[in-house]
Design an enzyme around this catalytic site. Structure first.
Site, PDB file in Angstrom:
ATOM      1  N   ASP A 219       0.861  -1.186   0.000  1.00 28.15           N
ATOM      2  CA  ASP A 219       0.000   0.000   0.000  1.00 28.15           C
ATOM      3  C   ASP A 219       0.893   1.230   0.000  1.00 28.15           C
ATOM      4  OD1 ASP A 219      -0.097  -1.138   3.024  1.00 28.15           O
ATOM      5  OD2 ASP A 219      -0.073   1.047   3.081  1.00 28.15           O
TER       6      ASP A 219
ATOM      7  N   GLU B   5      -7.737   4.310  12.526  1.00 28.47           N
ATOM      8  CA  GLU B   5      -6.624   3.950  13.420  1.00 28.47           C
ATOM      9  C   GLU B   5      -6.248   5.146  14.276  1.00 28.47           C
ATOM     10  OE1 GLU B   5      -2.703   4.449  11.785  1.00 28.47           O
ATOM     11  OE2 GLU B   5      -3.484   4.124   9.751  1.00 28.47           O
TER      12      GLU B   5
END
Ligand SMILES: *[C@@H]1O[C@H](CO)[C@@H](O)[C@H](O)[C@H]1NC(C)=O
Length: 229
Positions: free
Chosen positions: A32, A123
């Site tokens: 990613d 997150e």
């Protein structure tokens, strides 16, 4: 059963039980990336065996990754399976608002066999209270709002990227997405470890924040055919 047959069965059973059963889990390598990686040579990435990539698209409702389109086109031209991700700022606007912003700036989905469902990166707050000042129940509602909005537009549920630690702290370890949203869990270790509640397995595992390819290193928990699905 005569004795000869019994002996044969017992011998066979002994051989089978003495043979170590090695279950090799199929997996596919991915990465990613965001603008932090700069220019990426996608043909090199592909040649290294990487088959999929999540590309940063948006944050909140005010930020578009400047390299999203370049990365998306590069990955597409190299023959990678790709999708976008959205970094959640649950304190700045509703889940629906951020899902729509993501959808309008690269987060869409198509069942063309080369597009991953958009991912919600939820997150640790990079600048402030770990849970953005939301209670666990408010956080679950926020994620639900994002998820159902994304689903109503695309027909698929977004992947949820998180860590077990954050999810436990900030959602009270909610199990209410496990039957709908694929899990992309981050844990930089040799084993994926304990997953957030409800998920029996992870779909993606981010197992390192650097490696032989640009960006974070990811593993799809399945084979290539499964990844396309
Ligand atoms: C990408 O890397 C390959 C070698 O793997 C090289 O041949 C090619 O020129 C590079 N492309 C760019 C644009 O740098």
């Amino acid at each position: 059963m005569n004795l000869k047959t019994l002996h044969l069965l017992l011998t066979t059973a002994a051989v089978i039980s003495a043979t170590p059963i090695v279950v090799k889990r199929a997996s596919v390598a991915g990465i990613d990336v965001s603008h932090y990686q700069g220019t990426i040579n996608w043909s090199t990435v592909k040649a290294n065996g990487v088959q999929f990539v999540y590309i940063k698209a948006t944050e909140g409702t005010t930020y578009e990754d400047p390299d999203f389109s370049t990365n998306y086109e590069g990955a597409t031209n190299a023959g990678l399976i790709r999708g976008g991700y959205h970094f959640a700022h649950p304190d700045s606007s509703s889940g629906a608002t951020q899902a729509n912003y993501f959808l309008a700036h690269g987060g869409g989905w198509s069942g063309d066999g080369i597009t991953l469902p958009g991912a919600l990166d939820i997150e640790y707050n990079p600048s402030g209270a770990e849970c953005y000042g939301l209670s666990a129940s408010s956080m679950v509602s926020w994620v639900k709002d994002f998820s159902t909005t994304y689903h109503s537009t695309t027909g698929v549920y977004p992947v949820i990227y998180t860590t077990t630690d954050w999810w436990t702290t900030c959602t009270g370890n909610s199990a209410s997405f496990a039957s709908t949203n694929p899990l992309w869990v981050a844990r930089y270790a040799s084993a994926v470890g304990t997953l957030p509640a409800g998920w029996a397995y992870e779909t993606f595992w981010q197992n390192a924040d650097s490696g032989s390819n640009p960006g974070d290193q990811d593993i799809f928990n399945g084979d290539s055919a499964g990844l396309k699905k």
